[in-house]
Design an enzyme around this catalytic site. Sequence first.
Site, PDB file in Angstrom:
ATOM      1  N   SER A 656       0.819  -1.212   0.000  1.00  0.00           N
ATOM      2  CA  SER A 656       0.000   0.000   0.000  1.00  0.00           C
ATOM      3  C   SER A 656       0.856   1.266   0.000  1.00  0.00           C
ATOM      4  CB  SER A 656      -0.942   0.015   1.211  1.00  0.00           C
ATOM      5  OG  SER A 656      -0.203   0.162   2.397  1.00  0.00           O
ATOM      6  N   LYS A 699      -6.328   4.611   8.210  1.00  0.00           N
ATOM      7  CA  LYS A 699      -5.205   5.430   7.767  1.00  0.00           C
ATOM      8  C   LYS A 699      -5.597   6.907   7.731  1.00  0.00           C
ATOM      9  CE  LYS A 699      -2.935   1.862   5.025  1.00  0.00           C
ATOM     10  NZ  LYS A 699      -2.790   1.254   3.690  1.00  0.00           N
TER      11      LYS A 699
END
Lengths: 812, 290
Positions: A656, A699
């Site tokens: 990611s 996140k």
Amino acid sequence: MTELARTALPASTLYTQCDLSQFTFDTTADVEDLAYFLGQQRALDAIRMGVGIKQQGFNLYALGPPGVGKQTIISRFVATHAAHAAAPDDWVYVNNFGLPHKPLALRLPQGRGGRLQRDMARLVQELRAAVPAAFESDAYRTQMQEIEQSSKEKQEHAFEEIKTKAESQGITLLRTAAGFAFAPVRDGSVMSPADFEKLPKSEQERFEKNIAGLQAELRRVIQKIPEWRGETQEKIDALNAEVAKAAVGFLLERIQNDYADLPNVVVYLNAVHRDVIANVDDFRGNGEDASPLAHAFGVRSSPLQRYEVNVVVDNGATQGAPVVYEDHPTYSNLVGRIEHVAMMGALITDFRLIKSGALHRANGGYLILDALKLLQQPYAWDGLKRALRSAEVRIESLEQMLSLVSTLSLEPECIPLNVKVVLFGDRMLYYMLYQLDPDFPELFKIAADFDDAVDRTPENTQMYARMLATLARQHQLQPLTRAAVGRVIEHGSRLISDAAKLTSHMRSITDLLCEADYWRDEAKRTYLDVMDVDRAIAAREERAGRMRALHLEHIARGTLLITTRGERVGTLNGLSVIGVGDNEFGGPVRITAVVRMGEGEVIDIEREVELSGPIHSKGVLILSSYLGATFSPERPLSLSASLVFEQSYGEIEGDSASATELYALLSALAEAPIRQGLAVTGSVNQFGEIQAVGGVNEKIEGYFEVCRVQGFTGQQGVVIPAANVKNLMLRADVVAAVREGKFHVYAVTHVDEGIALLTGIEAGARAADGVYPAGTINARVEARLLRMAELRHEFSSHDKDSEDGEDGGESD
Amino acid sequence: MSFPATTRIARMAKTAARATDPLRRIVVSLDASENSVVLLQTVATWAAHWRAQLAGVFIEDVNLLHLSGFTFAREFSATFARERAITGDDIERRWRAHAAQARRTLQHAAGASGVEATFDVVRGSLESGVFGGVQHHDLVVMTDATTWRDANCIGCAVRRTALSSPSSVLLAGSVTATRTAPVVCLFDHSAGRTSALQLAAQIADIERRPLDVVLVGDEPTCTKLEIEVAMALEEFAPGYRITRMAQPDPAQLRYHACSMMVIPAQCCSMDERALQLFARAMTQPILVVK
């Protein structure tokens, strides 16, 4: 509105609210129960088919993540199905009078096992009264005395003859302490040796000769005595058998009549009849072991215990087919065991100490087992498979099974098995069993695959509300208000990280409801409301928030160098998810890139020091390919770059951050500063397309916290893959900040969009002549790479010339 | 035989209230047999009940000593007819062992019943050793069933002596009675029948057994005897069972299930010969009451 704010995602896309107007109820008290959990139709269909197929091998494995309610659904479904089935028979173990070490298993109709046990106990009690009475009767004693007297007279007659003959010869038969002896007699007393010596020699010799003859006769008579005793004993045995038969006959006939419809029981009762008559003396004592050792050690045992009945399966009170869940599926808890008792230093056992296992109890019904627990128990899996394959339960100890001991023990008769086994466990276990154990596909042909999510359609939302109502009632919680239902549904989407899905992880939802009900009770509210749900969610985050707070503190105090203001070349805030136990939180991590002339290698420092997982390494290699293919397709990539997660000391896994790393690299190559207020997540493929990643909500919220601590500038935000927009279910405070323009969330589909957003400079697309527009990021990168390639070429030419010169000099 | 202490004390108090106890001394001819142990425990209980003296006697039979002096004498074991020579040393050694065993048995039984006991070893004949000096108030207990029962001349002599002794005699049986077997008393016109009946009643009471009284005679005789029994037992037995027997039938009596047969010594129903045969054939203990 700022330039950034204009391209950001609107606040409405960050959180998909539940439309409360679709609900017609005020509280879940008005809502009907849901029979089964939502969204498990595939699994339910599989279970229905597995339960319906009677043939061997069609056992079930329910697979799915923990907490989706596999056990509950299976138990409920199977219980409903079992309720309409007939209750199975009882099973008892009884003594095998011929081979006591091989107890017999008897099958009796439901409830008659316990009855046989009681009937046999009563029979023994009655026999203990009837038999002594018969043997103490005058008639018996008279007959017995007649036999004994007859025997005695026979012996006495033989002795009498000898005695008479001896008396006629002046000799007496003396009884000594140990036997018999002959001696010459005078005046009714034994002649003294002195008087004997005075007799004439011929007289003495006559005595001696006569005594020798008498001794020979006596010897013959005594040797006959055992034979006579044997005859007497036979008569006594016959008398005892006759009396016993008369005493026990009626009682045994009565019980035999009661069970005349069960041939196997009749056979057993006939054996009991024969054994009682053969061992009738056992009923004449006090029924306990009369051995001195047994008394000395205080051991209570009785030979009459062999007539007891050990009911191993009693379905007397069972309604329908049994459904057994064995929580501790050890080998012996499954197949049963043979217990022992310590007696005078030895361990002994008999058929009464046979204990049933879960397979016995579930016979004729269903056995539900946790696959992981089953596999964790030594030999339990093997024992279960053997029982299912052979369709019978054989009780043998592990020691016997493994041939570790050779001592004589019981070998109980096997019991035919007809059971449907339902295992439940996670998917990994299922696939491993399927691949590694060839028996598994043969024995567990039906897989019931449980989903962990369900589409968030209006229909399913309604069903979800019914499910919440059911859970609340099941756990004695107060009903939920409509708003609370909506909030739980929204949280259900958040848990699955998908605004278009709802979690079917029932344990999480149940826990949330229980905790919310606690806060409701604290607040003295009648119904469980949205505030209570919010409080429960917040409290849960707070409880698990120590690590997150510590992480934030390190950033706030400058220990972790994270900047959310200004611009820097080759430096970018990536986003990672940190997992601690069952809690996950997101946060920024500084990713930096430096470049110099080289031979085309992109060094991932994390990989070099073995702190990088394979997927992360794969991501770095992909971005290297992108770089080479995009900017230097026809020239060697004369670049040497290094990438690093600054201040990261643990292993990094996942791809990611690959987009972030690419942005940092492009920034370094283009020498274009990146806005530090933006953090990035996303993976990239070889064509520069941005791909979805996991944990996007955590996140964003993690970075939002950092910005809040460092102060909002209005220029801060997060760049996420466009494919992740559907996953957004952000916290209310984040959404509010976005709405107020303090924070932004951007969705991008290509690296070019991302780098433009981060640098404020267009990425640039190749024109028809193959050249990027001047001043764009891509043009600057390409120019830098070209420069590096030229420089490298120069260096290599210089080196070659030097080498050639040196070579020529030598040749000249 | 054992009783709860409270019961025993109550009975002792009841006995103390009576003018005289029926027996003053119980002389026990001891050996080492199991029957002897059982019977000794029983009579020790009686001795405690009647506060009688318990005297154990072990007889070293001189006939056996004479026997050992013959070089041709052989002993045949009763079980396997194993033959062995008999020596004086063997006889003496056996006597010592048996006497020691008999002493221990006596001490144990007496101690358990709380009575004092004497023990003597007498060398001579059974007749002189046991019955010499016994009196009317004594009870001689012949524990060794084989000695007096066996059909040899020495045994017959002992039996004759026992039956002609002035004391009452208890001849041991060869079988153990059941818990509920009654004490049976033969009751006819014999002299001493009341004493025999009352002794039987006391024994039944001590041993908590039923009492069966066998009346011998024709119907009118039995009716009179039954009244006599009722009067004699008024003080002793709360309950008893009457059986009538027209003619004395030793065989029928012999098979009568009982724990003990009590008969008066001058039993008019059986002459001495019949009594001897009866005593020889009976497997239960016989108490001949003088």
